[in-house]
Design a protein around this motif. Sequence first.
Motif, PDB file in Angstrom:
ATOM      1  N   UNK A   1       0.803  -1.205   0.000  1.00  0.00           N
ATOM      2  CA  UNK A   1       0.000   0.000   0.000  1.00  0.00           C
ATOM      3  C   UNK A   1       0.837   1.255   0.000  1.00  0.00           C
ATOM      4  N   UNK A   2       0.133   2.355  -0.132  1.00  0.00           N
ATOM      5  CA  UNK A   2       0.744   3.678  -0.093  1.00  0.00           C
ATOM      6  C   UNK A   2       0.135   4.477   1.040  1.00  0.00           C
ATOM      7  N   UNK A   3       0.968   4.904   1.948  1.00  0.00           N
ATOM      8  CA  UNK A   3       0.592   5.838   2.987  1.00  0.00           C
ATOM      9  C   UNK A   3       1.068   7.228   2.582  1.00  0.00           C
ATOM     10  N   UNK A   4       0.466   8.227   3.171  1.00  0.00           N
ATOM     11  CA  UNK A   4       0.953   9.573   2.942  1.00  0.00           C
ATOM     12  C   UNK A   4       0.857  10.381   4.228  1.00  0.00           C
ATOM     13  N   UNK A   5       1.756  11.320   4.349  1.00  0.00           N
ATOM     14  CA  UNK A   5       1.761  12.224   5.486  1.00  0.00           C
ATOM     15  C   UNK A   5       1.748  13.649   4.959  1.00  0.00           C
ATOM     16  N   UNK A   6       0.605  14.299   5.082  1.00  0.00           N
ATOM     17  CA  UNK A   6       0.455  15.669   4.643  1.00  0.00           C
ATOM     18  C   UNK A   6       0.970  16.615   5.708  1.00  0.00           C
ATOM     19  N   UNK A   7       1.376  17.806   5.326  1.00  0.00           N
ATOM     20  CA  UNK A   7       1.936  18.739   6.300  1.00  0.00           C
ATOM     21  C   UNK A   7       0.992  18.959   7.476  1.00  0.00           C
ATOM     22  N   UNK A   8       1.507  18.780   8.666  1.00  0.00           N
ATOM     23  CA  UNK A   8       0.728  19.005   9.865  1.00  0.00           C
ATOM     24  C   UNK A   8      -0.235  17.892  10.226  1.00  0.00           C
ATOM     25  N   UNK A   9      -0.180  16.771   9.508  1.00  0.00           N
ATOM     26  CA  UNK A   9      -1.111  15.672   9.745  1.00  0.00           C
ATOM     27  C   UNK A   9      -0.385  14.377  10.057  1.00  0.00           C
ATOM     28  N   UNK A  10      -1.120  13.445  10.637  1.00  0.00           N
ATOM     29  CA  UNK A  10      -0.599  12.109  10.873  1.00  0.00           C
ATOM     30  C   UNK A  10      -0.529  11.338   9.555  1.00  0.00           C
ATOM     31  N   UNK A  11       0.308  10.327   9.547  1.00  0.00           N
ATOM     32  CA  UNK A  11       0.384   9.461   8.384  1.00  0.00           C
ATOM     33  C   UNK A  11      -0.930   8.700   8.220  1.00  0.00           C
ATOM     34  N   UNK A  12      -1.423   8.617   6.983  1.00  0.00           N
ATOM     35  CA  UNK A  12      -2.673   7.958   6.699  1.00  0.00           C
ATOM     36  C   UNK A  12      -2.510   6.999   5.530  1.00  0.00           C
ATOM     37  N   UNK A  13      -3.314   5.965   5.527  1.00  0.00           N
ATOM     38  CA  UNK A  13      -3.292   5.003   4.431  1.00  0.00           C
ATOM     39  C   UNK A  13      -4.113   5.556   3.274  1.00  0.00           C
ATOM     40  N   UNK A  14      -3.460   5.764   2.137  1.00  0.00           N
ATOM     41  CA  UNK A  14      -4.143   6.298   0.970  1.00  0.00           C
ATOM     42  C   UNK A  14      -4.748   5.208   0.094  1.00  0.00           C
TER      43      UNK A  14
END
Length: 115
Positions: A35-48
């Motif tokens: 899978x691909x996770x992402x971490x946007x600025x100021x946010x927790x890492x999330x599963x995309x």
Amino acid sequence: QVQLVESGGGSVQPGGSLRLSCAASGSIPSINIMGWYRQRPGNKRELAAVITTGGSTGYIDSVKGRFTISRDNAENTVYLQMNGLKPEDTAVYYCNLATDTRSYWGQGTQVTVSS
């Protein structure tokens, strides 16, 4: 050891497209989830997006209809086709491979969407 090598990140304008790739190497069970996770600025890492060996997929609501995850089981490679990119997609994207006992992470690749 299992190693994940990511590529395809970069900077694009809103509405543009990118394709991320992640190649896994090492001792990898034939049945796994990538899978691909992402971490946007100021946010927790999330599963995309996530995909099983059998091809079952899942997406976070915000990317449904725009992102497509796929994999090549023979090559242990997972892809993320990202279309209609939005500024809120800007994040560090991390490849992940999970087995029944462990999970492994790529180093992360930056995706920036801006005018």
